[in-house]
Design a protein around this motif. Structure first.
Motif, PDB file in Angstrom:
ATOM      1  N   UNK A  22       0.832  -1.204   0.000  1.00 43.22           N
ATOM      2  CA  UNK A  22       0.000   0.000   0.000  1.00 43.22           C
ATOM      3  C   UNK A  22       0.872   1.261   0.000  1.00 43.22           C
ATOM      4  N   UNK A  23       1.849   1.314   0.910  1.00 45.75           N
ATOM      5  CA  UNK A  23       2.717   2.494   1.000  1.00 45.75           C
ATOM      6  C   UNK A  23       3.490   2.677  -0.302  1.00 45.75           C
ATOM      7  N   UNK A  24       4.020   1.600  -0.866  1.00 42.09           N
ATOM      8  CA  UNK A  24       4.774   1.696  -2.125  1.00 42.09           C
ATOM      9  C   UNK A  24       3.888   2.238  -3.254  1.00 42.09           C
ATOM     10  N   UNK A  25       2.652   1.750  -3.349  1.00 43.18           N
ATOM     11  CA  UNK A  25       1.719   2.215  -4.373  1.00 43.18           C
ATOM     12  C   UNK A  25       1.434   3.701  -4.224  1.00 43.18           C
ATOM     13  N   UNK A  26       1.156   4.140  -3.000  1.00 42.97           N
ATOM     14  CA  UNK A  26       0.829   5.541  -2.773  1.00 42.97           C
ATOM     15  C   UNK A  26       2.054   6.445  -2.948  1.00 42.97           C
ATOM     16  N   UNK A  27       3.213   5.997  -2.508  1.00 43.27           N
ATOM     17  CA  UNK A  27       4.439   6.782  -2.701  1.00 43.27           C
ATOM     18  C   UNK A  27       4.747   6.980  -4.175  1.00 43.27           C
ATOM     19  N   UNK A  28       4.580   5.918  -4.949  1.00 43.65           N
ATOM     20  CA  UNK A  28       4.853   6.016  -6.388  1.00 43.65           C
ATOM     21  C   UNK A  28       3.959   7.090  -7.015  1.00 43.65           C
ATOM     22  N   UNK A  29       2.665   7.081  -6.699  1.00 48.26           N
ATOM     23  CA  UNK A  29       1.736   8.073  -7.253  1.00 48.26           C
ATOM     24  C   UNK A  29       2.106   9.469  -6.780  1.00 48.26           C
ATOM     25  N   UNK A  30       2.378   9.601  -5.479  1.00 47.76           N
ATOM     26  CA  UNK A  30       2.675  10.917  -4.921  1.00 47.76           C
ATOM     27  C   UNK A  30       3.944  11.500  -5.533  1.00 47.76           C
TER      28      UNK A  30
END
Length: 199
Positions: free
Chosen positions: A29-37
């Motif tokens: 989850x964190x990796x997915x959101x960090x990539x988008x951000x």
């Protein structure tokens, strides 16, 4: 909350394609959101914050708005929302995101904020809640850090569907309000919602 399995709304722009948030580990989850951000690291979304704060000022009145001192911008990623809040007259401006491009932004997860309860007169979450792994938990945290009698401003896409890091399609203001518990609606527009936390 099971909006990911809800039927596609006729006005939805595309079908739901995001992963089931429950199937993601915290690290995924964190990796997915960090990539988008990080892809949007330079995006200037100050216009959203300015518009939302103007709506609040117009709704509660200039004097009441002027009495508000502290604001938290959730998922702000860079300085633009924070600068807009300062320009609107807030003297205590803070932000959170999973990474920081500004010293006013604390690296923090909206599901478990380290702030004291009731710390902010205004909490602004513009296009953040749809990225939550657990919207109920994130909604409870947003409410927890909003001062009694303070304002919680949430802007989410309603008819966009889920895809990539947009994990939730709320499909109605009522679905968002259900996450927040004891709050009083102050302003409801198509995609923009402001609630007042009960004193």
């Amino acid at each position: 909350m099971s909006d990911t399995s809800a039927p596609m709304h006729p006005r939805q722009r595309k079908p739901d394609t995001a992963a089931d948030p429950g199937s993601l580990t915290h690290e995924e989850y964190v990796e997915l959101q960090l990539r988008r951000s990080k892809l949007k690291a330079d995006a200037d979304c100050a216009f959203r914050a300015t518009h939302l704060l103007d709506l609040l000022r117009n709704r509660i009145g200039v004097d009441a708005f002027a009495s508000l001192r502290s604001i938290l911008c959730v998922g702000c990623r860079n300085r633009h929302e924070l600068d807009a809040a300062e320009a609107a007259g807030f003297s205590e401006v803070a932000g959170i995101d999973l990474h920081s491009l500004d010293p006013r932004i604390s690296v923090m997860d909206m599901h478990a904020m380290s702030f004291q309860g009731g710390m902010f007169d205004v909490v602004l979450a513009s296009h953040s809640l749809e990225h939550a792994k657990d919207p109920e938990r994130a909604g409870a945290e947003l409410r927890r850090v909003t001062a009694p009698g303070g304002y919680l401003i949430i802007e989410v896409p309603i008819f966009y569907g889920t895809f990539d890091a947009d994990l939730w399609a709320f499909r109605s203001p009522e679905r968002v309000l259900a996450l927040l518990g004891e709050v009083a609606p102050v302003l409801t527009l198509s995609l923009i919602h402001t609630w007042r936390c009960r004193p």
